[in-house]
Design an enzyme around this catalytic site. Structure first.
Site, PDB file in Angstrom:
ATOM      1  N   GLU A  19     -15.684   0.104   5.851  1.00  0.00           N
ATOM      2  CA  GLU A  19     -14.487   1.243   5.425  1.00  0.00           C
ATOM      3  C   GLU A  19     -15.936   2.603   5.264  1.00  0.00           C
ATOM      4  O   GLU A  19     -16.917   2.188   5.256  1.00  0.00           O
ATOM      5  CB  GLU A  19     -15.090   1.115   3.283  1.00  0.00           C
TER       6      GLU A  19
ATOM      7  N   ASN B 174     -13.673   7.046   0.796  1.00  0.00           N
ATOM      8  CA  ASN B 174     -14.873   6.149  -0.226  1.00  0.00           C
ATOM      9  C   ASN B 174     -13.996   4.849  -0.731  1.00  0.00           C
ATOM     10  O   ASN B 174     -13.263   4.351   0.049  1.00  0.00           O
ATOM     11  CB  ASN B 174     -14.835   7.035  -1.863  1.00  0.00           C
TER      12      ASN B 174
ATOM     13  N   THR C 198      -3.427   8.911 -10.352  1.00  0.00           N
ATOM     14  CA  THR C 198      -3.507   8.330 -11.655  1.00  0.00           C
ATOM     15  C   THR C 198      -3.042   7.350 -12.231  1.00  0.00           C
ATOM     16  O   THR C 198      -2.700   6.524 -13.841  1.00  0.00           O
ATOM     17  CB  THR C 198      -2.100   9.150 -11.603  1.00  0.00           C
TER      18      THR C 198
ATOM     19  N   ALA D 156      -0.284   5.366 -12.353  1.00  0.00           N
ATOM     20  CA  ALA D 156       1.397   5.803 -12.947  1.00  0.00           C
ATOM     21  C   ALA D 156       2.220   3.886 -11.358  1.00  0.00           C
ATOM     22  O   ALA D 156       2.064   4.385  -9.959  1.00  0.00           O
ATOM     23  CB  ALA D 156       2.186   6.417 -11.909  1.00  0.00           C
TER      24      ALA D 156
ATOM     25  N   VAL E 236     -14.445   2.008  12.133  1.00  0.00           N
ATOM     26  CA  VAL E 236     -14.063   1.501  13.133  1.00  0.00           C
ATOM     27  C   VAL E 236     -12.992   2.346  14.105  1.00  0.00           C
ATOM     28  O   VAL E 236     -12.452   3.206  13.345  1.00  0.00           O
ATOM     29  CB  VAL E 236     -12.210   0.668  11.718  1.00  0.00           C
TER      30      VAL E 236
ATOM     31  N   HIS F 103       1.011  11.541  -1.792  1.00  0.00           N
ATOM     32  CA  HIS F 103       1.987   9.768  -1.489  1.00  0.00           C
ATOM     33  C   HIS F 103       2.899   9.889  -0.217  1.00  0.00           C
ATOM     34  O   HIS F 103       3.959   9.921   0.198  1.00  0.00           O
ATOM     35  CB  HIS F 103       3.143   9.344  -2.284  1.00  0.00           C
TER      36      HIS F 103
ATOM     37  N   ASN G 209       1.137   2.883   2.434  1.00  0.00           N
ATOM     38  CA  ASN G 209       2.865   3.821   2.007  1.00  0.00           C
ATOM     39  C   ASN G 209       3.459   3.653   3.162  1.00  0.00           C
ATOM     40  O   ASN G 209       4.493   3.956   3.692  1.00  0.00           O
ATOM     41  CB  ASN G 209       2.290   4.368   1.271  1.00  0.00           C
TER      42      ASN G 209
HETATM   43  P1  FAD Z   1      -5.936   4.398   0.887  1.00  0.00           P
HETATM   44  O1  FAD Z   1      -6.539   3.900  -0.995  1.00  0.00           O
HETATM   45  O2  FAD Z   1      -5.899   6.180   0.855  1.00  0.00           O
HETATM   46  O3  FAD Z   1      -7.997   4.112   1.926  1.00  0.00           O
HETATM   47  C1  FAD Z   1      -7.702   3.666   2.286  1.00  0.00           C
HETATM   48  C2  FAD Z   1      -9.455   4.117   3.102  1.00  0.00           C
HETATM   49  O4  FAD Z   1      -9.707   4.085   4.271  1.00  0.00           O
HETATM   50  C3  FAD Z   1     -10.529   4.987   2.659  1.00  0.00           C
HETATM   51  O5  FAD Z   1     -11.431   4.456   1.321  1.00  0.00           O
HETATM   52  C4  FAD Z   1     -10.891   5.554   3.512  1.00  0.00           C
HETATM   53  O6  FAD Z   1     -11.862   5.950   3.475  1.00  0.00           O
HETATM   54  C5  FAD Z   1     -10.563   4.113   4.519  1.00  0.00           C
HETATM   55  N1  FAD Z   1     -10.632   4.201   6.542  1.00  0.00           N
HETATM   56  C6  FAD Z   1      -9.608   5.588   7.256  1.00  0.00           C
HETATM   57  N2  FAD Z   1     -10.122   5.525   8.399  1.00  0.00           N
HETATM   58  C7  FAD Z   1     -10.879   4.713   8.390  1.00  0.00           C
HETATM   59  C8  FAD Z   1     -11.586   3.776   9.506  1.00  0.00           C
HETATM   60  N3  FAD Z   1     -11.550   4.299  10.789  1.00  0.00           N
HETATM   61  N4  FAD Z   1     -12.998   2.951   9.355  1.00  0.00           N
HETATM   62  C9  FAD Z   1     -12.855   2.504   8.154  1.00  0.00           C
HETATM   63  N5  FAD Z   1     -12.223   2.654   7.007  1.00  0.00           N
HETATM   64  C10 FAD Z   1     -11.001   4.034   7.115  1.00  0.00           C
HETATM   65  N6  FAD Z   1      -0.216   6.705  -6.524  1.00  0.00           N
HETATM   66  C11 FAD Z   1       0.581   5.408  -7.418  1.00  0.00           C
HETATM   67  O7  FAD Z   1       1.121   5.011  -7.202  1.00  0.00           O
HETATM   68  N7  FAD Z   1       0.220   5.820  -8.161  1.00  0.00           N
HETATM   69  C12 FAD Z   1      -0.290   7.464  -8.898  1.00  0.00           C
HETATM   70  O8  FAD Z   1      -0.203   7.816 -10.263  1.00  0.00           O
HETATM   71  C13 FAD Z   1      -0.832   7.771  -7.852  1.00  0.00           C
HETATM   72  N8  FAD Z   1      -1.543   9.109  -8.528  1.00  0.00           N
HETATM   73  C14 FAD Z   1      -2.762   9.815  -7.178  1.00  0.00           C
HETATM   74  C15 FAD Z   1      -3.439  10.543  -7.683  1.00  0.00           C
HETATM   75  C16 FAD Z   1      -4.147  10.868  -6.338  1.00  0.00           C
HETATM   76  C17 FAD Z   1      -5.794  12.184  -7.288  1.00  0.00           C
HETATM   77  C18 FAD Z   1      -4.383  10.206  -5.624  1.00  0.00           C
HETATM   78  C19 FAD Z   1      -5.798  10.386  -4.987  1.00  0.00           C
HETATM   79  C20 FAD Z   1      -3.669   9.304  -5.065  1.00  0.00           C
HETATM   80  C21 FAD Z   1      -2.688   9.008  -6.497  1.00  0.00           C
HETATM   81  N9  FAD Z   1      -2.034   8.051  -5.622  1.00  0.00           N
HETATM   82  C22 FAD Z   1      -1.251   7.535  -6.507  1.00  0.00           C
HETATM   83  C23 FAD Z   1      -1.581   7.455  -4.163  1.00  0.00           C
HETATM   84  C24 FAD Z   1      -2.709   6.423  -4.414  1.00  0.00           C
HETATM   85  O9  FAD Z   1      -3.855   5.753  -4.383  1.00  0.00           O
HETATM   86  C25 FAD Z   1      -2.518   5.857  -3.124  1.00  0.00           C
HETATM   87  O10 FAD Z   1      -0.832   5.022  -2.991  1.00  0.00           O
HETATM   88  C26 FAD Z   1      -3.153   4.024  -2.605  1.00  0.00           C
HETATM   89  O11 FAD Z   1      -4.298   4.502  -2.452  1.00  0.00           O
HETATM   90  C27 FAD Z   1      -3.299   3.879  -0.914  1.00  0.00           C
HETATM   91  O12 FAD Z   1      -3.802   2.580  -0.643  1.00  0.00           O
HETATM   92  P2  FAD Z   1      -4.296   2.358   0.940  1.00  0.00           P
HETATM   93  O13 FAD Z   1      -5.101   1.671   0.380  1.00  0.00           O
HETATM   94  O14 FAD Z   1      -3.180   2.163   1.466  1.00  0.00           O
HETATM   95  O15 FAD Z   1      -5.333   3.692   1.209  1.00  0.00           O
END
Ligand code: FAD
Length: 531
Positions: A36, A119, A128, A130, A239, A457, A491
């Site tokens: 991370e 983070n 949120t 949802a 990474v 999203h 996503n």
């Molecule tokens: P992320 O949670 O974005 O995690 C990706 C991680 O990869 C990050 O921590 C990043 O630092 C890390 N990263 C990137 N590049 C590198 C690299 N090269 N090396 C190492 N680490 C790296 N979704 C919903 O479905 N319902 C909701 O109600 C909703 N509300 C939201 C409200 C807010 C305020 C926010 C910010 C988002 C919301 N979302 C919601 C979206 C939801 O949080 C995301 O869909 C979800 O977190 C995606 O998960 P992920 O693991 O794919 O990516």
């Protein structure tokens, strides 16, 4: 010497966490190392910052997640101070704009609100929560309905889904009654006004412990479990490249952001779950460049408004005693502004939009004390209609090898436009949000379409498809076409036009991909038939 099958996961958000959990529970010999780029925010890895009661601690955790805009914590991320220049949009707390306007900033004039979180827990520490189910054409049509339902159920279990959160709130119930009077007769059976499913654990005092990546990781971060012995999470580790040879991935090159040391980490399988912009960027930087990489970007657009609940209508539906009890319940957990969540889901053909209605005692912005709705005793709803964007190859992110971003990656430019395909449903959302507002009370903020990128999203940039025909990046098991042991998650895999919050759907797709990795690691390959 025996070999321990090793899986490297890039990104610690809900999707990387779902891969880690399913793989470690399914492969008793495997180990998973998760990298991370951002810092760990609290003692529980990936916990939602919404659960932090102390406002100072909460603000600190959010600031630490804001990458190039992380203020006092910028140095801890290894980012030089000079790169921060305020952009014209303010990112949601806990996130940072991709186009922040300073040196090393991405270029996104047509998608200005594009943002990310850096983070442990990713955006899942700020979301949120949802988690509506995708419906009708939102689903992936090459996964059959029976399997799809089972995958969604597995994803709901990982996220601790609650289908009736706050359903005992008398105010929430009155809001549903008023919306149902306005819209109920037009909506199909099973897709009417209801509570919005959310991810978390209801507490005896009526509050919620909101779910984060920690919820998904479960036993992997509990002391003494067999899975925790085989799981390692390295924060502040970027990474830089996915290494590969002859269509096979060999591991990842990592940079320790504390020491600036770079090293190679060998792995049997690499899972890239680094969000919808930084995952394709990492593949591009690694020389993995399928034609659809970064293309077909979609989000759901949001037509939003804030309404003061009408005293006369509410007081007929909620007794004084119930109202006072609700206020007392809310006072127990004043740090969490959300008190009830309702919705009208997407349905086809007549309701191709989805409504999310959040009740809170205070408006989300400072209201002038002279405003007639200031201090409204019955509180406010913030509500928005989600409107789908139809995928087009023209919309997407491209990368420039000759201009590096603040992390030293090929810089991003996002190109995006709403077209005539979206306009009728945007108009419909405007008309419906007015009707909803009039049913509930009076406008505090006029309905408006949020700037492109505001939904947070982002979908389509690593879209999955049934065939390697140049319009998709990944196969139906989320493996990058041509690379058996390179899996992508998030996503960005979603190939359809969607109106709803996509994380549940992406966790379901990840469960499918992770089960395939388990089979691959155990050598028991099932017969593959792309459906
Ligand atoms: P992320 O949670 O974005 O995690 C990706 C991680 O990869 C990050 O921590 C990043 O630092 C890390 N990263 C990137 N590049 C590198 C690299 N090269 N090396 C190492 N680490 C790296 N979704 C919903 O479905 N319902 C909701 O109600 C909703 N509300 C939201 C409200 C807010 C305020 C926010 C910010 C988002 C919301 N979302 C919601 C979206 C939801 O949080 C995301 O869909 C979800 O977190 C995606 O998960 P992920 O693991 O794919 O990516």
């Amino acid at each position: 010497m025996s070999h321990t099958p090793t899986v490297a996961i890039v990104g610690s958000g809900p999707i990387g966490s779902a891969y880690a959990r399913v793989i470690l529970e399914g492969s008793p010999d495997a180990r998973v190392v998760m990298f991370e780029a951002g810092p760990q925010l609290t003692s529980v890895p990936g916990e939602s910052v919404r659960n932090i009661a102390d406002p100072v601690e909460k603000a600190r955790a959010r600031e630490m997640s804001q990458g190039p805009q992380s203020g006092a914590f910028r140095e801890s991320l290894g980012i030089p101070a000079g790169v921060v220049v305020e952009g014209m949009f303010t990112a949601r707390q806990g996130t940072h704009l991709l186009d922040f306007g300073g040196p090393g900033s991405a270029h996104a004039p047509t998608f200005p609100a594009a943002a990310a979180a850096t983070n442990v827990g990713g955006q899942g520490a700020h979301w949120t929560c949802a988690i509506p189910r995708p419906a009708f054409s939102e689903k992936v049509d090459f996964i059959d309905d029976g399997e799809w339902d089972e995958l969604i159920t597995a994803a709901e279990s990982l996220l601790h889904a609650q289908h009736a959160a706050f359903s005992d709130s008398p105010i929430g119930s009155a809001i549903r009654t008023l919306l149902d009077r306005e819209f109920g007769a037009e909506l199909p059976e099973g897709y009417g006004v209801g509570t919005l499913p959310v991810a978390g654990d209801p507490q005896p005092d009526g509050s919620m412990v909101w779910a984060g990546a920690n919820t998904v990781l479960g036993p992997l971060i509990e002391q003494g479990t067999p899975e925790s012995a085989r799981f390692e999470l390295r924060d502040l580790t970027l990474v830089r490249r996915v290494e590969h040879e002859g269509g096979e991935v060999t591991g990842v090159t990592i940079e320790d952001l504390r020491t600036r040391q770079t090293s190679f980490f060998p792995a049997d399988v690499v899972v890239v779950a680094a969000d919808a912009f930084r995952s394709p960027q990492l593949l591009w930087a690694s020389g993995i460049r399928p034609p659809a990489l970064g293309r077909y970007l979609t989000e759901h657009h949001v037509v939003i408004t804030t309404v003061a609940l009408d005293e006369e209508r509410m007081s007929v539906l909620v007794s004084d005693e119930d109202f006072e009890n609700e206020l007392a319940r809310r006072a127990v957990n004043a740090a969490d502004p959300v008190a009830a969540v309702n919705r009208i889901p997407f349905s086809e053909p007549d309701h191709p939009v989805s409504l999310q209605v959040m009740y809170a005692e205070n408006p989300p912005f400072q209201l002038d004390p002279s405003h007639p709705a200031a201090g409204n005793r019955w509180g406010y709803v913030n509500m928005g209609y989600g409107v789908r964007k139809h995928p087009r190859v023209e919309d997407g992110v491209s990368f420039d090898d000759t201009e590096l971003d603040y992390r030293g990656f090929p810089n991003m430019t996002i190109e995006y436009a709403l077209t005539d395909a979206e306009q009728p449903e945007l108009d419909e959302a405007h008309a419906r949000v007015r009707r909803a507002a009039e049913a509930l009370g009076t406008f505090v903020a006029e309905p408006r379409l949020l700037p492109n990128g505001s939904s947070l999203h982002y979908m389509g940039t690593l879209r999955m498809g049934p065939a390697d025909d140049g319009t998709s990046v990944a196969d139906p098991w989320s493996r990058v076409w041509g690379y058996e042991n390179l899996v992508v998650g998030g996503n960005a895999l979603i190939p359809t036009a969607n109106t709803m919050n996509p994380t549940l759907m992406s966790v379901a797709i990840a469960v499918r991909g992770a089960r395939r990795v388990v089979e691959q690691l155990s050598g028991t390959r099932v017969e593959e038939v792309a459906r």
